[in-house]
Design a protein around this motif. Structure first.
Motif, PDB file in Angstrom:
ATOM      1  N   LYS A  67      83.159  15.439  52.056  1.00  0.00           N
ATOM      2  CA  LYS A  67      82.805  14.208  51.220  1.00  0.00           C
ATOM      3  C   LYS A  67      83.454  13.061  51.293  1.00  0.00           C
ATOM      4  CE  LYS A  67      80.856  12.389  46.794  1.00  0.00           C
ATOM      5  NZ  LYS A  67      81.007  12.746  45.372  1.00  0.00           N
ATOM      6  N   ALA A  68      84.669  13.172  50.849  1.00  0.00           N
ATOM      7  CA  ALA A  68      85.663  12.096  50.525  1.00  0.00           C
ATOM      8  C   ALA A  68      86.066  11.290  51.786  1.00  0.00           C
ATOM      9  CB  ALA A  68      87.054  12.666  49.776  1.00  0.00           C
ATOM     10  N   GLU A  98      77.806   5.780  49.915  1.00  0.00           N
ATOM     11  CA  GLU A  98      77.410   6.993  49.178  1.00  0.00           C
ATOM     12  C   GLU A  98      75.950   7.582  49.519  1.00  0.00           C
ATOM     13  OE1 GLU A  98      77.969   8.798  44.855  1.00  0.00           O
ATOM     14  OE2 GLU A  98      78.971   6.940  45.072  1.00  0.00           O
TER      15      GLU A  98
END
Length: 186
Positions: free
Chosen positions: A32-33, A49
């Protein structure tokens, strides 16, 4: 069921294909990051996002049909890249569409406004023909932006006469052109 942190991406993918939500969560946490950073360099952070979430959502929804022949990390970043490109293309098309609507409005609205303005000015001209030449001169100079004193000097009359005749002219115009004014603005 907990997934050990040393589980490989291939093992996580195999567990995801078997509907293991914990394996999916582990894969999500791993990438995710990095995916957010990748996307945020290309689009606004909020959109980044959303796009990352969309990639993972589609991965989970389509897990039964997945046939990934490469590393899962490569697959995820390619999917994200495709989402970014699709979004940019969609925004480009939307901008072109909005620009075309704006261009259409600009090409037709000035014509409509011009017709209204010409109709209004024709009505004023017709009314002025019934008034004396001094009224006509005063109104034309008013429209051109001359002050009362400048009009008085140009016509060789007093400023008070200009004010009085302007006031009378405005009363006449308001009473006789009220319908034209409504037409002009609606």
């Amino acid at each position: 069921m907990t997934i050990p942190t040393h589980t490989t991406d291939d093992e996580l993918l195999a567990l995801i294909l078997k509907n293991q939500t914990t394996a999916f969560r582990e894969l999500y946490d791993r990438y995710k990051a990095a995916m957010l950073l990748f996307a945020a360099q290309r689009v606004h952070a909020d959109l980044a996002e959303d796009l990352v979430q969309d990639v993972f959502l589609n991965l989970w929804k389509n897990r039964s049909q997945l046939e990934i022949q490469e590393r899962i990390s490569g697959y995820l970043f390619k999917a994200l890249r495709s989402r970014i490109i699709d979004n940019m293309a969609k925004n480009s098309h939307a901008k072109k569409y909005l620009d075309s609507i704006d261009a259409f409005a600009q090409s037709h609205m000035p014509t409509d406004a011009k017709v209204r303005e010409e109709t209004f000015m024709d009505s004023i001209e017709a009314l002025l023909k019934r008034c004396g030449p001094q009224y006509q001169s005063i109104l034309r100079m008013r429209i051109e932006g001359f002050s009362n004193q400048e009009i008085a000097d140009a016509l060789g009359i007093s400023e008070k006469t200009v004010r009085n005749q302007s006031s009378n002219l405005m009363k006449i115009l308001r009473s006789r052109l009220s319908n034209c004014i409504l037409f002009l603005f609606f």
